[in-house]
Design a protein around this motif. Structure first.
Motif, PDB file in Angstrom:
ATOM      1  N   LEU A 107      86.412  29.799 -17.858  1.00  0.00           N
ATOM      2  CA  LEU A 107      87.105  28.662 -18.463  1.00  0.00           C
ATOM      3  C   LEU A 107      87.658  27.739 -17.391  1.00  0.00           C
ATOM      4  CD1 LEU A 107      88.290  27.120 -20.863  1.00  0.00           C
ATOM      5  CD2 LEU A 107      90.295  28.629 -20.757  1.00  0.00           C
ATOM      6  N   GLY A 108      88.284  28.313 -16.382  1.00  0.00           N
ATOM      7  CA  GLY A 108      88.828  27.510 -15.289  1.00  0.00           C
ATOM      8  C   GLY A 108      87.752  26.750 -14.545  1.00  0.00           C
ATOM      9  N   VAL A 109      86.600  27.392 -14.361  1.00  0.00           N
ATOM     10  CA  VAL A 109      85.481  26.744 -13.669  1.00  0.00           C
ATOM     11  C   VAL A 109      85.021  25.506 -14.429  1.00  0.00           C
ATOM     12  CG1 VAL A 109      83.072  26.999 -12.961  1.00  0.00           C
ATOM     13  CG2 VAL A 109      84.698  28.842 -12.522  1.00  0.00           C
ATOM     14  N   GLN A 110      84.883  25.646 -15.743  1.00  0.00           N
ATOM     15  CA  GLN A 110      84.427  24.527 -16.562  1.00  0.00           C
ATOM     16  C   GLN A 110      85.459  23.412 -16.608  1.00  0.00           C
ATOM     17  OE1 GLN A 110      81.297  24.393 -17.554  1.00  0.00           O
ATOM     18  NE2 GLN A 110      81.054  26.421 -16.639  1.00  0.00           N
ATOM     19  N   LEU A 111      86.739  23.776 -16.777  1.00  0.00           N
ATOM     20  CA  LEU A 111      87.796  22.771 -16.797  1.00  0.00           C
ATOM     21  C   LEU A 111      87.853  22.007 -15.476  1.00  0.00           C
ATOM     22  CD1 LEU A 111      90.759  24.623 -18.590  1.00  0.00           C
ATOM     23  CD2 LEU A 111      89.404  22.713 -19.484  1.00  0.00           C
ATOM     24  N   ASP A 112      87.694  22.737 -14.394  1.00  0.00           N
ATOM     25  CA  ASP A 112      87.760  22.119 -13.064  1.00  0.00           C
ATOM     26  C   ASP A 112      86.667  21.067 -12.902  1.00  0.00           C
ATOM     27  OD1 ASP A 112      88.911  22.239 -10.244  1.00  0.00           O
ATOM     28  OD2 ASP A 112      86.798  22.595  -9.843  1.00  0.00           O
ATOM     29  N   SER A 113      85.458  21.406 -13.320  1.00  0.00           N
ATOM     30  CA  SER A 113      84.350  20.454 -13.197  1.00  0.00           C
ATOM     31  C   SER A 113      84.531  19.250 -14.109  1.00  0.00           C
ATOM     32  CB  SER A 113      83.017  21.149 -13.522  1.00  0.00           C
ATOM     33  OG  SER A 113      82.693  22.083 -12.517  1.00  0.00           O
ATOM     34  N   LEU A 114      85.052  19.483 -15.317  1.00  0.00           N
ATOM     35  CA  LEU A 114      85.272  18.375 -16.245  1.00  0.00           C
ATOM     36  C   LEU A 114      86.335  17.415 -15.715  1.00  0.00           C
ATOM     37  CD1 LEU A 114      85.109  20.341 -19.612  1.00  0.00           C
ATOM     38  CD2 LEU A 114      83.449  18.671 -18.777  1.00  0.00           C
ATOM     39  N   ALA A 115      87.396  17.969 -15.124  1.00  0.00           N
ATOM     40  CA  ALA A 115      88.440  17.122 -14.544  1.00  0.00           C
ATOM     41  C   ALA A 115      87.904  16.358 -13.339  1.00  0.00           C
ATOM     42  CB  ALA A 115      89.645  17.975 -14.149  1.00  0.00           C
ATOM     43  N   ASP A 116      87.128  17.050 -12.483  1.00  0.00           N
ATOM     44  CA  ASP A 116      86.542  16.395 -11.311  1.00  0.00           C
ATOM     45  C   ASP A 116      85.569  15.297 -11.723  1.00  0.00           C
ATOM     46  OD1 ASP A 116      87.949  17.878  -9.500  1.00  0.00           O
ATOM     47  OD2 ASP A 116      86.342  19.296  -9.064  1.00  0.00           O
ATOM     48  N   MET A 117      84.931  15.482 -12.870  1.00  0.00           N
ATOM     49  CA  MET A 117      83.971  14.479 -13.331  1.00  0.00           C
ATOM     50  C   MET A 117      84.648  13.130 -13.535  1.00  0.00           C
ATOM     51  SD  MET A 117      80.869  13.968 -13.938  1.00  0.00           S
ATOM     52  CE  MET A 117      80.452  12.248 -14.085  1.00  0.00           C
ATOM     53  N   VAL A 118      85.919  13.153 -13.931  1.00  0.00           N
ATOM     54  CA  VAL A 118      86.661  11.905 -14.118  1.00  0.00           C
ATOM     55  C   VAL A 118      87.197  11.399 -12.783  1.00  0.00           C
ATOM     56  CG1 VAL A 118      88.661  10.818 -15.212  1.00  0.00           C
ATOM     57  CG2 VAL A 118      87.279  12.469 -16.490  1.00  0.00           C
TER      58      VAL A 118
END
Length: 238
Positions: free
Chosen positions: A61-72
């Motif tokens: 979950l943290g991995v996915q959240l991290d990438s989604l935040a970095d995407m912005v």
């Protein structure tokens, strides 16, 4: 609820929030504040991983959240900055659709982040330029233009081909098979980390003497030093 498990996610959300705020500042041509919030987002991005490892709560979950935040913060924001630079410098005399090519940076960052999540080779170092470094590079450009336009020649900001070249080159470098040395120093040893110490020393001196102008130069220096280091290591292993 495990409070410790949510602390890294909180920092990830702060990264995402910082990226959203940076977008607003870019849309209002407040580039300095946009750069500050991108920097703040990258600061939060560092600490979400730090606390996840420290508390032993790293997970998918943290991995996915991290990438989604970095995407912005590190994907949409630099792409939007380039879109605005191409759109607002009317001296270009280019058609209205050309500025949208600035979002090639966003596409490159998206591919890079997705690839990073499944690439087991990048646990301790990087292959290709990390998206946060790329974001700092592009968000610093309009700040530099505002700060130094009366002191140095900044013709590159009025050259559509130079901006487009940087755009496509950044998408390539983020995804290229170029090993970049790690900046993580786990156990201090001058002999083991002399390259990192040299890089950090030069970077600090550049910031002291060049201020905001140092940001893109440091990132270019990081890539070039990594390439040189790869060549030296390859030659030594032959």
């Amino acid at each position: 609820m495990n409070i410790k498990a949510q602390i890294p996610n909180l920092f990830t959300m702060l990264n995402l929030f910082s990226g959203c705020v940076a977008l607003v500042f870019v849309s209002n041509a407040q580039y300095e504040w946009a750069f500050y919030f991108v920097s703040l987002g990258i600061f939060f991005d560092f600490f979400d991983g730090f606390f996840a490892r420290k508390f032993g709560v790293a997970g998918p979950l943290g991995v996915q959240l991290d990438s989604l935040a970095d995407m912005v913060t590190s994907g949409v924001v630099p792409g939007y900055v380039m879109f605005v630079l191409l759109r607002d410098y009317h001296a270009f005399g280019i058609e209205s659709y050309v500025p949208f090519l600035g979002f090639v940076i966003t596409l490159g960052a998206c591919y890079r982040l997705a690839k990073f999540n499944i690439d087991t080779r990048q646990s301790d170092s990087f292959i290709g330029l990390p998206t946060p470094a790329n974001s700092l590079f592009f968000t610093s450009l309009p700040v530099i233009a505002d700060y130094f336009h009366q002191d140095i020649d900044l013709g590159i900001f009025y050259d559509k081909w130079a901006l487009l070249l940087m755009t496509f080159l950044s998408a390539y470098i983020m995804n290229a098979e170029i090993p970049l040395f790690s900046l993580k120093i786990k156990n201090f040893s001058f002999a083991k980390y002399k390259l990192q110490i040299f890089f950090l020393t030069v970077s600090i001196l550049m910031i002291v003497f060049l201020q905001i102008l140092a940001v893109p130069l440091i990132i270019l220096f990081y890539v070039l030093l990594s390439v040189l280091n790869n060549m030296v290591n390859k030659k030594a292993s032959v």
